[in-house]
Write a protein that holds these residues in place. Structure first.
Motif, mmCIF file in Angstrom:
data_model
loop_
_atom_site.group_PDB
_atom_site.id
_atom_site.type_symbol
_atom_site.label_atom_id
_atom_site.label_comp_id
_atom_site.label_asym_id
_atom_site.label_seq_id
_atom_site.Cartn_x
_atom_site.Cartn_y
_atom_site.Cartn_z
ATOM 1 N N ALA A 56 -7.216 -10.624 -6.667
ATOM 2 C CA ALA A 56 -8.127 -10.999 -7.758
ATOM 3 C C ALA A 56 -9.421 -11.575 -7.207
ATOM 4 O O ALA A 56 -10.517 -11.280 -7.708
ATOM 5 N N GLU A 57 -9.300 -12.398 -6.171
ATOM 6 C CA GLU A 57 -10.512 -13.027 -5.606
ATOM 7 C C GLU A 57 -11.380 -11.995 -4.903
ATOM 8 O O GLU A 57 -12.617 -12.089 -4.915
ATOM 9 N N ALA A 58 -10.763 -10.987 -4.287
ATOM 10 C CA ALA A 58 -11.541 -9.943 -3.600
ATOM 11 C C ALA A 58 -12.377 -9.153 -4.591
ATOM 12 O O ALA A 58 -13.482 -8.708 -4.273
ATOM 13 N N ARG A 59 -11.863 -8.992 -5.813
ATOM 14 C CA ARG A 59 -12.632 -8.266 -6.836
ATOM 15 C C ARG A 59 -13.819 -9.108 -7.275
ATOM 16 O O ARG A 59 -14.958 -8.654 -7.249
ATOM 17 N N ASP A 60 -13.567 -10.285 -7.728
ATOM 18 C CA ASP A 60 -14.571 -11.286 -8.120
ATOM 19 C C ASP A 60 -15.777 -10.646 -8.810
ATOM 20 O O ASP A 60 -16.934 -10.862 -8.430
ATOM 21 N N VAL A 61 -15.481 -9.866 -9.872
ATOM 22 C CA VAL A 61 -16.528 -9.117 -10.569
ATOM 23 C C VAL A 61 -17.620 -10.032 -11.107
ATOM 24 O O VAL A 61 -18.813 -9.698 -11.065
ATOM 25 N N LYS A 62 -17.243 -11.189 -11.583
ATOM 26 C CA LYS A 62 -18.201 -12.108 -12.208
ATOM 27 C C LYS A 62 -18.721 -13.165 -11.232
ATOM 28 O O LYS A 62 -19.516 -14.028 -11.619
ATOM 29 N N GLY A 63 -18.257 -13.142 -9.987
ATOM 30 C CA GLY A 63 -18.702 -14.119 -8.998
ATOM 31 C C GLY A 63 -18.157 -15.520 -9.225
ATOM 32 O O GLY A 63 -18.690 -16.489 -8.677
ATOM 33 N N LEU A 64 -17.080 -15.618 -10.011
ATOM 34 C CA LEU A 64 -16.558 -16.948 -10.370
ATOM 35 C C LEU A 64 -15.800 -17.592 -9.224
ATOM 36 O O LEU A 64 -15.877 -18.805 -9.017
ATOM 37 N N TYR A 65 -15.043 -16.792 -8.469
ATOM 38 C CA TYR A 65 -14.292 -17.353 -7.349
ATOM 39 C C TYR A 65 -15.245 -17.919 -6.299
ATOM 40 O O TYR A 65 -14.982 -18.977 -5.703
ATOM 41 N N LYS A 66 -16.343 -17.218 -6.064
ATOM 42 C CA LYS A 66 -17.320 -17.685 -5.082
ATOM 43 C C LYS A 66 -17.879 -19.041 -5.490
ATOM 44 O O LYS A 66 -18.015 -19.960 -4.665
#
Length: 637
Positions: free
Chosen positions: A578-588
């Protein structure tokens, strides 16, 4: 022959004396009391002294006590009475009370159950447990230290819980040379505080648990004290059951007694009032009425039963009555409501979760309840009302609570059995709070369910389908919304009536006022659950895509719906995927600290333990996941 007759008469007299003694002992009143106060005020020593002076210690116990006293070293004292009560090894090592210790003893006039309550603030929850059934509280104060924080805290809790008989025992008077001025100053200080919290009266006495002054006999060391000894006061004070007998009749039903087809009765402990055969009674909350035909006990039928007695009532009519119902006099019934204001004493290490569903147990009734943000917490030192967002361990606060169905109650001030409750965590089954109901909210009485002609079954029949709530849960980026959308498209091709509630979309309107704290997340799911329930009532298949990180809230929504309508779909995607996808940049942003309370990073995600459907997008495409879900749902009626 004469000797035999004399022996016979002597034996008969002895038997009569024994019978008279047993009868008198059986009919003695019972007083439940607690000792409480600050640490080292001498609570355990006082109870040990009472047990010792009332001859309630066996010889082997006394020998063991003397041996233990020598081991711990008691500064020349032959017996350390506190060891009679401090049973835990940790208590003896630290010289403090941790758990509530119950002891039983009796005198010629009365039987007693005494609870020795811990003085440390961290064990306040244990003190509340001991006080919940007490008729009287002995508040101990060390004569050298005076009134302390815990003295105030325990006094406030005792008053809050409804104990109206308060004894202020100024202990260790021997260490201040039995100085009257010291005693008077402490009593005056306590009197001012007591008045501020609503304690109208209390009985003060100077004692020494160590020396036995004014415990069972008047002490020559305090000639200036004219009051009763502690044991005299305990033997004569009015007990709660005698007061409760004058109140309206109430019996919470514990079980339906049906040993065979010829007998049917309703068993429980009478909390208040009296009842007789022929009395007209009402069963609540249904309101059905009947007449008492018999009062059955193990020892035979009774002509009358009063508060404190456990009985089985038989009715003249066949009416519905079950565990959790309350039997009351027909012309003086208690109320039933589902919204209340209550005082809560929080007893759990984890803080209260506003909006989370707990079990509420009141008497024999158990219902689901949610607690709103507290109106205020109470500073027991100043009695100040403090604004708070939640309640922490040992905190006391006032809040509104909402139950999922009406419960029968009375204000705690009028009836402890129907006004006092506990809250239980639904996941751990731990008791997290004790509560006292003040009153029902007026809106609970003014708002009624309006019946409509078309039922939820009618709505479903018109759409030719069975309602469902398909609850997609998983980490951010797991693919919940994408898969839910694909499932809805397939349902649409099958001519099913659907609606998709997406986590981001509802925050633009319905939940735009909520943030991402734990309390806001709980409220977010509660609102969505209510909307999903309404849509299911309309006959729709509702799809929801929310992280919904907490099991308790997902279970709360499940409980809103009829059995089988809630389908939990776990989109089981590993965090690293899920973090690798980070489509919305939320994990970053979460990793950098820009985004707080992000699930999986600095806020927990509680994965479902037994979801109806599980998909893993690390191994499945979106289409494969959607097809798998549809196959699991089939056949759709």
């Amino acid at each position: 022959m004469a000797d035999a007759d004399a022996i016979y008469r002597t034996d008969a007299l002895i038997a009569e004396d024994i019978d008279a003694y047993l009868d008198a002992h059986q009919h003695k009143t019972m007083l439940r009391f607690i000792t409480c106060g600050s640490v080292d005020d001498g609570k355990s020593t006082l109870i040990g002294r009472l047990l010792y002076d009332s001859k309630m210690i066996f010889e082997d116990q006394l020998a063991a006590l003397e041996s233990d006293s020598r081991k711990v070293g008691t500064q020349g004292q032959e017996i350390d009475f506190a060891l009679l009560v401090d049973g835990l090894a940790a208590e003896r090592e630290q010289g403090i009370t941790i758990d509530v210790a119950y002891r039983f003893f009796n005198t010629e006039k009365r039987k007693f159950i005494v609870a020795d309550c811990p003085g440390h603030e961290q064990y306040t929850r244990n003190m509340v447990t001991g006080a919940s059934t007490a008729d009287l509280a002995v508040i101990l104060v060390d004569a050298r230290k005076g009134v302390l924080v815990q003295t105030r805290r325990h006094s406030y809790l005792c008053h809050l819980i409804g104990i109206r008989n308060i004894v202020l025992a100024v202990n260790k008077m021997d260490l201040v040379d039995y100085d009257q001025a010291t005693y008077d100053a402490i009593v005056a200080d306590y009197a001012g505080f007591a008045k501020s919290i609503g304690i109208d009266s209390f009985t003060a006495m100077p004692i020494s648990g160590f020396r036995g002054d004014n415990i069972t006999s008047r002490s020559a060391n305090t000639p200036w004290y004219r009051g009763a000894t502690l044991i005299d006061h305990l033997e004569t004070v009015e007990v709660l059951s005698s007061v409760d007998a004058d109140k309206p009749f109430r019996l919470p039903v514990q079980w339906v007694n049906r040993p065979n087809l010829d007998f049917r009765g309703f068993s429980g402990l009478i909390s208040t009032g009296t009842v007789k055969p022929g009395d007209e009674v009402r069963v609540l909350p249904s309101g059905k009425t009947s007449t008492v035909s018999r009062i059955v006990t193990l020892d035979g039928d009774l002509d009358q039963a009063s508060a404190g007695q456990s009985v089985t009532l038989c009715f003249a009519d066949e009416i519905d009555c079950s565990r959790g119902n309350v039997i009351a006099l027909a012309d003086a019934p208690p109320q039933a409501a589902d919204q209340f204001e209550a005082t809560l004493v929080w007893m759990n290490d984890d803080a209260m979760h506003v909006g989370r569903a707990y079990w509420l147990k009141l008497g024999t009734q158990t219902v689901s309840v949610t607690v709103q943000q507290p109106k205020y917490a109470i500073n027991v030192n100043t009695m100040e009302h403090v604004a708070v967002k939640t309640l922490e361990l040992n905190a006391i606060g006032v809040a509104e609570i909402f139950t999922d169905k009406p419960i029968v109650f009375e204000p705690y001030a009028d009836n402890r059995a129907l006004g006092g409750f506990i809250l239980i965590d639904k996941l751990t089954n731990a008791t997290v709070a004790a509560g006292m109901i003040h009153f029902s909210l007026r809106r609970a009485q003014n708002v009624h369910w309006q019946p409509t002609d078309l039922t939820r079954e009618d709505h479903a029949r018109m759409k030719n389908q069975a309602p469902r709530v398909l609850w997609f849960t998983g980490l951010s980026g797991a693919g919940k919304s994408t898969i839910a959308n694909a499932v809805e498209m397939r349902l649409n091709l099958m001519n099913r009536h659907t609606f998709l509630l997406d986590g981001d979309n509802v925050r633009h309107g319905l939940n735009k006022d909520l943030g991402f704290t734990e309390a806001d997340r709980i409220e977010n799911i509660r609102r969505v659950g209510e909307v999903a329930r309404l849509m299911a009532d309309a006959g729709l298949i509702v799809l929801t895509a929310f992280i919904s990180p907490f099991r308790a809230e997902r279970e709360m929504v499940r409980n809103m719906l009829p059995e089988g309508e809630f389908v939990e779909i776990f989109v089981d995607t590993p965090l690293e995927v899920a973090e690798a996808r980070d489509v919305k940049g939320l994990y970053k942003k979460a990793r950098s600290g820009e985004l707080k309370n992000f699930t999986g990073i600095d806020s927990p995600y509680e994965a479902p333990e037994a979801p109806e459907i599980r998909v893993n997008t690390a191994d499945m495409t979106v289409d494969e996941a959607a097809e798998h879900i549809i196959r699991q749902l089939m056949p759709l009626k």
